[in-house]
Design an enzyme around this catalytic site. Structure first.
Site, PDB file in Angstrom:
ATOM      1  N   SER A 169       0.811  -1.222   0.000  1.00 55.59           N
ATOM      2  CA  SER A 169       0.000   0.000   0.000  1.00 55.59           C
ATOM      3  C   SER A 169       0.841   1.268   0.000  1.00 55.59           C
ATOM      4  O   SER A 169       0.293   2.355  -0.192  1.00 55.59           O
ATOM      5  CB  SER A 169      -0.931   0.010   1.216  1.00 55.59           C
ATOM      6  N   HIS A 177      -1.094  -9.774  -0.249  1.00 51.63           N
ATOM      7  CA  HIS A 177      -1.839  -9.095  -1.298  1.00 51.63           C
ATOM      8  C   HIS A 177      -1.900  -9.978  -2.545  1.00 51.63           C
ATOM      9  O   HIS A 177      -1.154 -10.952  -2.668  1.00 51.63           O
ATOM     10  CB  HIS A 177      -1.167  -7.783  -1.669  1.00 51.63           C
ATOM     11  N   HIS A 210      -6.035  -9.339   5.602  1.00 56.75           N
ATOM     12  CA  HIS A 210      -4.748  -9.858   6.084  1.00 56.75           C
ATOM     13  C   HIS A 210      -4.950 -10.872   7.206  1.00 56.75           C
ATOM     14  O   HIS A 210      -4.146 -11.793   7.376  1.00 56.75           O
ATOM     15  CB  HIS A 210      -3.866  -8.715   6.588  1.00 56.75           C
TER      16      HIS A 210
END
Length: 525
Positions: A133, A477, A361
């Protein structure tokens, strides 16, 4: 001399093969089509039946209506006075599909899926196929792809490179600065810490996303930390942060030494919140939902709201806590727009639903879908409060997750329930799962080397963990493209498949800000 193979040898070999084939059990041929597309039990009319779905006329008419809408749409080429970028952190396409079921049915739409123009964004970074991110915030806010773990710097800066971070020529600036340089206001809203990776892309330049306070920066850079600013310091005193009009989210701990706040993480004896309030008259600090909702937009200069020590709580936690004093994402978005709308020249606003990512997550699919629904509410409210004739709203994600929706469950069934078919081990499986994550040991018995029955483990609680295939402390991710949804001036630019870093350039084009190509220049061609 090589031996000669006689006729007797071949006859003997044939008899041996026949004997062996008679002794070995014959395998039943596998019907590959049946295994790929199994016959499943019939369930009759779905729980949320929609009248007419069984007829071709229903689908033909729905398609005609869509075509009428497409044909009647007139491209809006006005100059955008206001530009708003919504980010669903970790909100991949599978999350969107599952969220529709969560809010009422597969045929439903999230608010931004009603927007007239959609595209796909390629999320890879300079050094990673699957990004984080931090580097993605540099991409969709600053218009430049960078390295994993870095924010607001170009790819000359590797993660943790203090010396390269100190070189101002490596710094890149966000759409927020471009807007302010053109006379507009700018602000940010997040459900994470305001110093976290995504919102930091609006104002910070750092070689490591973890350097949110001075203690972490000094730990990472040692003597080289001299002259560098941690992320919280950049929000209060940085070239961009010091000019932002609205900053709402969590993360109080990074602004206080423990001398002023018992959960403070700073070690420099400073109270950055108090310093913010003293910088100029009209600077307002709030720390509760009630105080935020009472803020008078016309009497407020700059607004800083920090509603939690770390990340803000999940929406479901807020609902369950009778003493909750945190605002919702929708409430923060509305107040930010109220305050920014006092600016005659317009504004740029960044809004992040950041806890979609955090719940993924932890393989907490229920919460991830609820946080997605909360983002949808905030987008809907923003569109209601603004005029699509002069306000461009773009909704996207920074990256996806390894979350998937599988199986052949009936329409209208519980998205969190078991699939109607079973695995080859004769045990049920859940349609929602992850390729990796911390829940592996919960769903797989490493002693017996067998799957556990997921139905027996299902609690129905919001913090229930969903199955993961590879044991990791934290689920990762995903690297596939993510959706982009646009409404307002020049929204038609956001169709197609493009690099993620093109997003701020297209928004800047619509608003005539920044040093790149703009609609104002284009009109004169």
């Amino acid at each position: 001399m090589a031996p000669t193979l006689t006729l007797k040898f071949f006859v003997g070999l044939g008899l041996v093969c026949l004997a062996l084939s008679a002794a070995v059990p014959q395998m039943t041929p596998v019907d590959e089509e049946e295994s790929m597309h199994p016959h499943l039990p019939r369930h009759g009319i779905r729980a949320r039946a929609i009248s007419g779905e069984a007829t071709q006329a229903y689908w033909h008419e729905a398609s005609k209506q869509l075509l009428r809408e497409k044909l009647s749409h007139v491209r809006n080429t006005n100059r955008a006075k206001n530009i708003i970028l919504f980010l669903g952190d970790g909100m991949g396409l599978a999350t969107l599909a599952a969220a529709r079921s969560y809010i009422g049915g597969e045929e439903q739409k999230l608010s931004f899926e009603e927007f007239p123009f959609t595209g796909l964004s390629k999320t890879y970074s300079v050094d990673k196929i699957t990004p984080d991110s931090a580097c993605t915030s540099t991409s969709y806010l600053c218009g430049v792809k960078a390295n994993y773990g870095t924010i607001g710097v170009n790819a000359h800066v590797l993660r943790g490179d203090c010396q390269a971070m100190a070189n101002a020529s490596n710094h890149v600036f966000s759409l927020g600065k471009w807007a302010m340089d053109s006379g507009k206001a700018a602000g940010l809203v997040t459900t994470t810490r305001v110093t976290h990776a995504s919102p930091s892309g609006v104002y910070a330049h750092t070689a490591d996303r973890e350097w949110e306070n001075n203690a972490l920066l000094e730990e990472g850079c040692g003597e080289q930390a001299a002259g560098l600013q941690d992320i919280a310091m950049q929000l209060i005193y940085g070239e961009v942060g010091s000019k932002l009009k609205v900053m709402l989210g969590g993360g109080k701990r990074n602004f206080y030494d423990p001398e002023f706040y018992d959960k403070g993480r700073r070690t420099d004896g400073r109270n950055l919140v108090e310093e913010f309030e003293a910088l100029q008259e009209g600077n307002t600090f709030v720390k509760t939902q009630k105080k935020l909702l009472k803020v008078n937009a016309t009497e407020t200069g700059r607004l800083l709201g920090l509603f939690s020590s770390g990340h803000m709580h999940y929406h479901v936690e807020q609902l369950a806590d009778p003493e909750n004093n945190e605002p919702t994402l929708e409430e923060m978005t509305e107040k930010a727009i109220e305050v920014l709308s006092t600016e005659e020249q317009g504004y740029f606003l960044f809004v992040e639903g950041g806890k979609i990512d955090i719940s993924h997550h932890d393989t907490m699919a229920r919460i991830a879908l609820d946080e997605t629904a909360e983002l949808s509410k905030a987008v809907r409210r923003a569109r209601e409060l603004t005029n699509p004739e002069d306000t461009l709203i773009v909704v996207t994600s920074d990256h996806s997750h390894t979350f998937s929706v599988a199986g052949y469950q009936p329409r209208g069934s519980d998205i969190f329930g078991a699939a109607k078919s079973k695995g080859q081990d004769k045990k049920p499986y859940l349609p929602l799962s992850y390729a990796n994550g911390k829940s592996f040991d919960l769903y797989y018995n490493t002693l017996t080397h067998e799957r556990e029955d997921p139905v027996a483990l299902a609690t129905g609680d919001f913090d229930q963990l969903f199955p993961a295939m590879v044991p990791l402390e934290s689920e990762t991710h995903g690297g596939e493209d993510v959706g982009v949804f646009a409404s307002g001036p020049w929204a038609h630019l956001f169709t197609g498949v493009y690099e993620q870093n093109a997003i701020p350039h297209m928004m800047a084009f619509a608003a005539c800000v920044g040093d790149g190509l703009t609609a104002c220049q284009y009109a004169s061609y």
